[in-house]
Motif scaffolding. Sequence first.
Motif, short mmCIF file in Angstrom:
data_model
loop_
_atom_site.label_atom_id
_atom_site.label_comp_id
_atom_site.label_asym_id
_atom_site.label_seq_id
_atom_site.Cartn_x
_atom_site.Cartn_y
_atom_site.Cartn_z
N GLN A 70 40.24 20.02 50.59
CA GLN A 70 40.98 21.29 50.71
C GLN A 70 42.37 21.11 50.11
N ILE A 71 42.93 19.92 50.31
CA ILE A 71 44.26 19.66 49.76
C ILE A 71 44.18 19.57 48.24
N PHE A 72 43.16 18.87 47.72
CA PHE A 72 42.99 18.81 46.26
C PHE A 72 42.84 20.23 45.69
N GLN A 73 42.06 21.05 46.39
CA GLN A 73 41.73 22.37 45.86
C GLN A 73 42.88 23.37 45.98
N TYR A 74 43.49 23.41 47.17
CA TYR A 74 44.45 24.49 47.43
C TYR A 74 45.91 24.08 47.32
N ASP A 75 46.21 22.78 47.46
CA ASP A 75 47.62 22.41 47.41
C ASP A 75 47.82 21.00 46.83
N PRO A 76 47.35 20.78 45.59
CA PRO A 76 47.53 19.43 45.03
C PRO A 76 49.00 19.06 44.87
N HIS A 77 49.89 20.08 44.72
CA HIS A 77 51.31 19.76 44.58
C HIS A 77 51.90 19.23 45.89
N LEU A 78 51.31 19.62 47.02
CA LEU A 78 51.75 19.06 48.30
C LEU A 78 51.46 17.55 48.33
N LEU A 79 50.30 17.18 47.80
CA LEU A 79 49.96 15.75 47.75
C LEU A 79 50.93 15.00 46.83
N ILE A 80 51.24 15.60 45.69
CA ILE A 80 52.18 14.95 44.75
C ILE A 80 53.55 14.79 45.43
N GLU A 81 53.98 15.85 46.11
CA GLU A 81 55.27 15.80 46.83
C GLU A 81 55.24 14.69 47.89
N TYR B 157 42.66 7.41 44.69
CA TYR B 157 41.26 7.03 44.51
C TYR B 157 40.40 8.16 45.10
N VAL B 158 39.64 8.84 44.24
CA VAL B 158 38.87 10.00 44.70
C VAL B 158 37.38 9.74 44.52
N ARG B 159 36.59 10.19 45.47
CA ARG B 159 35.15 9.93 45.37
C ARG B 159 34.59 10.54 44.08
N GLY B 160 33.65 9.82 43.49
CA GLY B 160 33.12 10.20 42.18
C GLY B 160 32.51 11.58 42.14
N GLU B 161 31.90 12.00 43.26
CA GLU B 161 31.22 13.30 43.27
C GLU B 161 32.21 14.46 43.22
N TYR B 162 33.50 14.19 43.46
CA TYR B 162 34.51 15.26 43.50
C TYR B 162 35.05 15.58 42.10
N LYS B 163 34.18 15.63 41.11
CA LYS B 163 34.64 15.84 39.72
C LYS B 163 35.52 17.09 39.62
N TRP B 164 35.07 18.19 40.21
CA TRP B 164 35.81 19.46 40.12
C TRP B 164 37.20 19.31 40.73
N PHE B 165 37.27 18.62 41.87
CA PHE B 165 38.55 18.46 42.57
C PHE B 165 39.47 17.51 41.78
N ILE B 166 38.83 16.52 41.14
CA ILE B 166 39.62 15.58 40.34
C ILE B 166 40.25 16.31 39.15
N ASP B 167 39.49 17.20 38.54
CA ASP B 167 40.04 17.98 37.41
C ASP B 167 41.24 18.81 37.87
N ARG B 168 41.09 19.43 39.04
CA ARG B 168 42.19 20.26 39.55
C ARG B 168 43.42 19.41 39.86
N LEU B 169 43.18 18.24 40.44
CA LEU B 169 44.28 17.33 40.77
C LEU B 169 44.99 16.89 39.49
N ASN B 170 44.21 16.55 38.47
CA ASN B 170 44.81 16.10 37.21
C ASN B 170 45.60 17.22 36.54
N GLU B 171 45.11 18.46 36.67
CA GLU B 171 45.87 19.60 36.11
C GLU B 171 47.24 19.68 36.77
N ALA B 172 47.26 19.51 38.10
CA ALA B 172 48.54 19.59 38.84
C ALA B 172 49.45 18.43 38.44
#
Length: 414
Positions: free
Chosen positions: A93-104, A121-136
């Motif tokens: 949920q954090i990767f999806q809705y508030d990746p900038h909170l994680l960066i902060e 380190y993100v689980r391999g199956e979370y490809k979609w969430f990893i893309d969103r995190l990398n965008e942030a």
Amino acid sequence: MLVKVVSKNFDIPNSHKLEVAKANGRYTSIEKLFSMKPDDVTEEVTKSGLRGKGGGGAACGPKWKLMPKDDPRPAYLIVNGDESEPGTFKDRQIFQYDPHLLIEGIICSSYAINAHDAYIYVRGEYKWFIDRLNEAIDEAYEAGIIGPKVMGHDYRMDITVHRGGGAYICGEKSALIESLEGKRGHPRLKPHQKESEWFFGNPATVNNVETIATVPFIVENGYEAYTAYGTEKSPGTMLFAMSGPVKNPGVYELAFGNKMIDVINQIGGGMQDGKKLKAVIPGGSSCPILTAQEVEKAVLDYESMWDIGSTLGTGGMMIIDDSMNMVDVAKNLIEFYHHESCGQCTPCREGCGWIDKILAKVLAGEGTKKDLDTILEVCDTMNGKTICVFAPAVKDIIKSILIKFEDEFIKEIK
Ligand SMILES: Cc1cc2nc3c(=O)[nH]c(=O)nc-3n(C[C@H](O)[C@H](O)[C@H](O)COP(=O)(O)O)c2cc1C
Ligand code: SF4
């Protein structure tokens, strides 16, 4: 009942975009952060009573204090987003809705332990969430929030996302580091004394995604704002996940100290029509099961859950209704653990396999009462004799299901 510390921005449209995130309070803790000394940040987090949200519940501030002082080697922050345990689905949920909170949170936490490089380190199956995190992360680099000078301050911060290979054991902190170092994800033997983790021989701290995402609130508002939530011994809030046959499954942020049954009924909307609550596995699949009677008494904080013989774990409540056969539930879980045991320790590697085979035999109608005794004996061999706590956790969950729902096992062996 719902509170908003970590989840404050989750419902805001496009909350993952930097512009929206900044308009809604992201990165406001950074100015205060750099007005503090790193040790003061650690002290504030210590006083807040923040505990790790990855399952173990270790106190966060004291853990940061284990990082060696005045050490010439670089320090690292490693953020654990492996989230591969059945029933646990809150970090995403954090990767999806508030990746900038994680960066902060990474900036605040890294500053406290003097790290300039962080790995997520993100689980391999979370490809979609990893893309969103990398965008942030890309947005944060472009805006100068991270990089050579964090928001204009004389502090370098680099963040790298590492995609795991889909092994549950890589969530165990030392296996995670082995994997991050490019090796097979096997847990390491633990030292007798408490110390930091070691990444390529350099001091490192491993923290869960949600733990790190809680730090900006504490830095910005002070420890008392966090201890205002929860109980005296379990201060603060947690993202509780609810899955199974309730009307509103999902992830909800709550202060510690709520009654589990109230959360299931008032937030989860109660059981789906025609279903009756039979049991709850309270904190992800590795926690001892609670019967419906125990659920009535259960309170969602660390101490209360220990008092009734289970643990809070990651707060991922798996709801089980009366149509489910508990032998099937046990078999389903042990198949997962049998598959995911890393195989280093004989009691774990063989124990999970034996229990899996015996339960298959029981479900095929070929089991005997002796088989149930054998499962309990195997459980005992898995306790306290292995490199990591995977095996003791499997023992706890299987033993609790077998003992609390023995009649259903007896019925299967006719
Ligand atoms: C088998 C096993 C799997 C684990 N999986 C995770 C995981 O997916 N995410 C996580 O944060 N912690 C996981 N942990 C706990 C980590 O080892 C570690 O305690 C945690 O990441 C520390 O962060 P925290 O103190 O912020 O909770 C796991 C532990 C074990 C034994
Ligand atoms: S307990 Fe199981 S998962 Fe942990 S190190 Fe031993 S074999 Fe691997």
